[in-house]
Design a protein around this motif. Structure first.
Motif: not given
Length: 72
Positions: A13-28
């Motif tokens: 999740a951190e990688w996705l946010i830090e690399n501009g792929m997303a603003d938020f990550a959701a876990f289920g």
């Protein structure tokens, strides 16, 4: 933008946010497999991973979940 699906670790999740792929990550499912997912991840204690069963065993009855059956 919120991303979801197959995000099984805080690092992902951190990688996705830090690399501009997303603003938020959701876990289920990580929380279904391990109710202490967040605490275990923060403490680097490892967590019970979701096995991504084709038909979720947790939703059928949580004691049938392979992750639930794993004991730490």
């Amino acid at each position: 933008v919120i991303v979801v699906n197959d995000i099984q670790t805080l690092q992902r999740a951190e990688w996705l946010i830090e690399n501009g792929m997303a603003d938020f990550a959701a876990f289920g499912r990580p929380f279904l497999a391990d109710e202490l997912f967040l605490n275990h991840s923060i403490e680097n204690a490892g967590h019970r991973p979701c096995f991504r069963c084709r038909e979720c065993k947790w939703l059928d009855h949580y004691k049938n979940c392979p992750a639930y059956k794993m004991k730490k």
